[in-house]
Scaffold this active site. Sequence first.
Site, mmCIF file in Angstrom:
data_model
loop_
_atom_site.group_PDB
_atom_site.id
_atom_site.type_symbol
_atom_site.label_atom_id
_atom_site.label_comp_id
_atom_site.label_asym_id
_atom_site.label_seq_id
_atom_site.Cartn_x
_atom_site.Cartn_y
_atom_site.Cartn_z
ATOM 1 N N SER B 147 -1.850 -13.096 -3.003
ATOM 2 C CA SER B 147 -2.924 -12.996 -3.971
ATOM 3 C C SER B 147 -2.414 -13.959 -5.110
ATOM 4 O O SER B 147 -2.427 -15.304 -4.957
ATOM 5 C CB SER B 147 -2.902 -11.420 -4.616
ATOM 6 O OG SER B 147 -4.064 -11.352 -5.364
ATOM 7 N N ARG B 217 -7.806 -1.356 -14.398
ATOM 8 C CA ARG B 217 -7.308 -1.155 -13.436
ATOM 9 C C ARG B 217 -8.067 -0.584 -12.210
ATOM 10 O O ARG B 217 -8.004 -0.744 -11.250
ATOM 11 C CB ARG B 217 -6.035 -0.384 -13.631
ATOM 12 C CG ARG B 217 -5.089 -0.006 -12.400
ATOM 13 C CD ARG B 217 -4.604 -1.143 -11.927
ATOM 14 N NE ARG B 217 -3.382 -0.920 -10.883
ATOM 15 C CZ ARG B 217 -2.829 -1.759 -10.179
ATOM 16 N NH1 ARG B 217 -3.223 -3.231 -10.343
ATOM 17 N NH2 ARG B 217 -1.917 -1.343 -9.163
ATOM 18 N N ASP B 312 -10.414 -8.225 3.733
ATOM 19 C CA ASP B 312 -10.083 -8.604 2.250
ATOM 20 C C ASP B 312 -11.559 -9.496 1.773
ATOM 21 O O ASP B 312 -11.752 -10.747 2.332
ATOM 22 C CB ASP B 312 -9.072 -9.577 2.235
ATOM 23 C CG ASP B 312 -8.500 -10.162 0.854
ATOM 24 O OD1 ASP B 312 -9.269 -9.866 0.027
ATOM 25 O OD2 ASP B 312 -7.705 -10.683 0.709
ATOM 26 N N HIS B 345 -7.801 -6.286 0.664
ATOM 27 C CA HIS B 345 -6.897 -7.237 -0.104
ATOM 28 C C HIS B 345 -5.171 -6.650 -0.296
ATOM 29 O O HIS B 345 -4.360 -7.387 0.182
ATOM 30 C CB HIS B 345 -7.142 -7.416 -1.374
ATOM 31 C CG HIS B 345 -6.528 -8.407 -2.239
ATOM 32 N ND1 HIS B 345 -6.547 -9.824 -1.580
ATOM 33 C CD2 HIS B 345 -6.029 -8.416 -3.162
ATOM 34 C CE1 HIS B 345 -5.696 -10.703 -2.416
ATOM 35 N NE2 HIS B 345 -5.248 -9.566 -3.479
ATOM 36 N N ASP B 346 -5.348 -5.339 -0.298
ATOM 37 C CA ASP B 346 -3.726 -4.957 -0.453
ATOM 38 C C ASP B 346 -2.936 -5.038 0.597
ATOM 39 O O ASP B 346 -1.748 -4.447 0.642
ATOM 40 C CB ASP B 346 -4.188 -3.336 -0.979
ATOM 41 C CG ASP B 346 -3.694 -3.421 -2.568
ATOM 42 O OD1 ASP B 346 -3.482 -4.434 -3.043
ATOM 43 O OD2 ASP B 346 -3.857 -2.344 -2.984
#
Lengths: 208, 372
Positions: B147, B217, B312, B345-346
């Site tokens: 990232s 967040r 992602d 993405h994580d």
Amino acid sequence: MGKLKKIEYEKILRNDLLIISKLINENEKILDVGCGDGKLIDYLSKHKNAECRGIEIKQSGVNLCLKKGLSVIQGDANYELDEYPDKSFSSVILSQTIQAMIYPERVLKNLIRIGKRAIISFPNFGFWKIRKEFLFYGKMPKNKMLPYEWYDTPNIHLCTFKDFFDFCKKKNIKVNDVIFLNENGMRISSNFFRNFLAYQVIFCVSKK
Amino acid sequence: MNSNIEEKIVLKESLKLDSGSNLVNCEIAFKTYGKLNKKKNNAIFICHALTGDQFCTEKNPITNKRGWWSVLVGPGKVIDTNIFFVICSNVLGGCMGSSGPSSINPKTNRVFGMNFPVITIGDMVRAQEKLVQSLGINKLFAVIGGSMGGMQALEWAVSFPHKVDSVVPIAASYRHSAQNIAFHEIGRQAIMADPDWFNGNYYNKKKYPKRGLSVARMIAHITYLSESALQRKFGRNLQNSKFFSFDFKTDFQIESYLQHQGISFVERFDANSYLYITKAMDYFDLSQKKGGLSESLKDSKLKFCFFTFTSDWLFPTSETKTIIKSLNKSDAKVSFVEIKTDKGHDAFLLDDPEFHSTLRGFLYGQIKKNRI
């Protein structure tokens, strides 16, 4: 992790790859399209001091290449090749892959655009045993190189030596050399019945 | 924020920033794992993502939780600390000991707050290079990051191509897209709309823009996941009861999960740091460098190994393919793998066997080549 001796390497290289490797000169810049586990480019970079890159669709193949320290891009040669600049390699290799391409013409044109020459190997559908299976059994032929059933084969564009030769002529592609191999991967020296005798063929082609 | 971080360096010279400002007495907090070998050729620099820190493995002394990349870094792991000397530093602008908006401005002896200069990914990497230099390392074995960490890895390739051997950008891009900037802007607006933000001067107050940062967040967290992963994990499941509450308390599990993500984040992260670091990411665009991507990486002997993840949508594969196209033009040694996963993405932070075995393979291949 000693470097494999040249002779040991040659034992583990597939026969057609061994013959292709002999066509490569020292210090060439090579792109191997569909490089699999990277055995050929690993050999070429170690023993011909070649600068090599690979494209491979399967992740397991890419993984094995990376373990060998090779630079390989995971991708589909049907589309990926468009992105390479002209004449960026001295030789582009496509071994046992063209018959599985969705767009063989597009791929071939890209190969000779990217490389000063292209080396293409494929199973010869004109081989007599294949003809025999049609003639006597009336069934889709299978052999070591073509082990699949008709319904699950990735080989959707099979052709004979003559087909490919005519194709090159029609598309104005220069055929520099053709090598004919028998079932044991040995060169066929005869100048007759080659389309009948060859189990696989290797074409060296370039732009006219 | 955390003045009790042990390992840090203070840059002797002032750091010249992309904005034109200079940062004097700039501090970089870092952590190392493993041992530097005699040849000094086994050092890997790990770059953390937006909300990460220098504690990439072992127990994080601040949060008492496992380091954010513990699945990947450690003895016998993919980035094996028995073989490699791993360096990880808190980014410039961060809140884990490196200079950032929550540190003391040496000129005024007061907290910087919004007087901290705006920073870029390039600034972060220039500070990292100074740290590496101070550790006596001339050339890094690799720079690896996911990232925003992947952006830093790419910045290393462009700014210091001779000081690193391999660059491994994971789930990253050469630029922040319009959609990425958009999500960041919502986050920033949420923080700045919180009355407890006080224009960034909340440090000496009892209040803190908790709600704004928590919303920021929550929004960002959605972008780190995928639609199918959310569906698989939470579906439409209810949190506490079998029936709808018919009020605005938490009904769904996904609501509760996001709220938890938001609340636990504000405990460990500075709101102003969030503003600064997201801005740095938004400014990032290597294609704007002179001559574009391929020109800036021309003639470099670097080896690249890119990773992307199929689900992602924050840093999609197409972005990485654009870089590869440029690198092919500049004749670089590029490898690229797209990992199949629905985790979004994580995925780069998770224990994905395919990703791990491929990265292990790449590092192994480079170990053989570099003879470490």
